[in-house]
Design an enzyme around this catalytic site. Sequence first.
Site, PDB file in Angstrom:
ATOM      1  N   ARG A  39      93.543 -58.969  43.369  1.00  7.83           N
ATOM      2  CA  ARG A  39      93.343 -58.999  44.822  1.00  7.83           C
ATOM      3  C   ARG A  39      94.044 -60.192  45.459  1.00  7.83           C
ATOM      4  O   ARG A  39      94.338 -61.178  44.795  1.00  7.83           O
ATOM      5  CB  ARG A  39      91.857 -59.045  45.184  1.00  7.83           C
ATOM      6  CG  ARG A  39      91.098 -60.265  44.663  1.00  7.83           C
ATOM      7  CD  ARG A  39      90.809 -61.316  45.727  1.00  7.83           C
ATOM      8  NE  ARG A  39      90.242 -62.533  45.161  1.00  7.83           N
ATOM      9  CZ  ARG A  39      90.959 -63.559  44.744  1.00  7.83           C
ATOM     10  NH1 ARG A  39      92.270 -63.554  44.801  1.00  7.83           N
ATOM     11  NH2 ARG A  39      90.364 -64.636  44.241  1.00  7.83           N
ATOM     12  N   ASP A 189      85.697 -61.096  43.934  1.00 11.33           N
ATOM     13  CA  ASP A 189      86.794 -60.534  43.144  1.00 11.33           C
ATOM     14  C   ASP A 189      86.401 -59.209  42.487  1.00 11.33           C
ATOM     15  O   ASP A 189      87.146 -58.231  42.531  1.00 11.33           O
ATOM     16  CB  ASP A 189      87.227 -61.529  42.054  1.00 11.33           C
ATOM     17  CG  ASP A 189      87.542 -62.905  42.631  1.00 11.33           C
ATOM     18  OD1 ASP A 189      87.716 -63.000  43.862  1.00 11.33           O
ATOM     19  OD2 ASP A 189      87.595 -63.870  41.857  1.00 11.33           O
TER      20      ASP A 189
HETATM   21  C1  GLA Z   1      87.436 -67.442  42.842  1.00  7.31           C
HETATM   22  C2  GLA Z   1      86.055 -66.852  42.595  1.00  7.31           C
HETATM   23  C3  GLA Z   1      85.548 -66.095  43.811  1.00  7.31           C
HETATM   24  C4  GLA Z   1      85.656 -66.967  45.071  1.00  7.31           C
HETATM   25  C5  GLA Z   1      87.041 -67.584  45.189  1.00  7.31           C
HETATM   26  C6  GLA Z   1      87.126 -68.561  46.335  1.00  7.31           C
HETATM   27  O1  GLA Z   1      88.356 -66.415  43.000  1.00  7.31           O
HETATM   28  O2  GLA Z   1      86.083 -65.971  41.492  1.00  7.31           O
HETATM   29  O3  GLA Z   1      84.233 -65.674  43.600  1.00  7.31           O
HETATM   30  O4  GLA Z   1      84.652 -67.927  45.102  1.00  7.31           O
HETATM   31  O5  GLA Z   1      87.420 -68.260  44.015  1.00  7.31           O
HETATM   32  O6  GLA Z   1      86.992 -67.919  47.554  1.00  7.31           O
END
Ligand code: GLA
Length: 417
Positions: A39, A189
Amino acid sequence: MTHREFKSTGIEEQAAFLARQFEARYGRAPTWLVAAPGRVNVIGEHTDYNGGFVLPMAIDRYAMVAAGPVEAGDGVGEREWFWVSEQTLEPLRFSTDEPIRQGLPAWGNYVRGVVAGFQDRGARVPGLVAVLRSTVPMGAGLSSSAALEVATAMLVEETTGLRLEPVEKALLCQRAEQEFAGVPCGIMDQFVSVMAEADALMLLDCRSRVTESVRFDSEDLAVLVADTLVRHALTDGSYAARREQCETAARFLGVGLLREATLSQLEEARLRMDPVLFKRARHVIMEDQRTLAVVESIRYGDWAAVGSAMYGSHESLRVDFEVSCRELDLLVDLARSLGPEHGVVGARMTGGGFGGCTVTLVHTNSVEEVSAHMTRHYREETGVEPVMFLTRPSGGAQVLRTVTENRSRYFPELNRS
Ligand code: GLA
């Protein structure tokens, strides 16, 4: 950068390629083929574990797995999982017959964690042989780990018949990352990898876990991802430290989650508060506001407002949350300096930070100019050639193929839209 590099191979081609790799290795076609996307987060950073709002989209890059049941001659036990991956030399092997624990190679912990989660729910997981191929750059803030977890979950569902609701599946994957990889991540994510819709951003309320689709399908706008190539593992404690600071700030302000605090509440507490905690909380509160504002601006087509929120987000992550780095700042500045006259809508770092990628929204006919400018200046300043690619909002995880005794589905739901 040539035009060719902008194009990512379609999911069908990627799947066919992987099926051939499996066949070459095992002399038979894979029984299952699953894919889960990485993503980019358009806005709403470090808000998910504060119960706030995020606005990510799935990209057209996937962790893809071709797998089949263990057969005599494979050299693998009946209840063993044996995975090889193009990206790493070390294969993954573990038994599903005994309690699954963390182990080596480290990348396998995302897989182990998910299988363990299904076993906790009573799944009897059979052995399998698998070939993994991921086109999500690793450690680049594009959720290569969530993609791998979700792909594993899809595979376990197919092999065991134990199917979970999307939310449950995403939460199981999040737990795998927390417990097996040791990153106290939020839910963004895994949710977007499971549930994304093509041509849309996903507004996720991380407290209620309700999602809303925000159409994003204009041919005129492109999403340009630029990788600094700076790598900084979130497992090193900086991510966990941010999360802890947020929790401490929330307790100080007397709220359960920072999402529930207001700016005036924070201002009122300022003099009594540790200045670092104050800054962390200010980022989260303002970032939630920016994220909701961006959703409205996209709906009204107010791209100038989208752009200023993106720059505002980056600034706040740099100054208040302190998760940016020189290279990320440089890429954002380079895009920003071109401005709307050269087709740039906005730019910011994306993902956990400390390296990784920026996301730039750019008008389609300016893509070449913008990426050439960013590449040239980044190379001049750092001596490193950044990696850039265009992407578009893609659908969530899918089963591309599953063969059972009297049923065979070949690439059935491709390009679900
Ligand atoms: C990582 C974590 C997510 C989120 C982002 C920051 O990707 O896995 O859960 O906290 O950092 O937005």
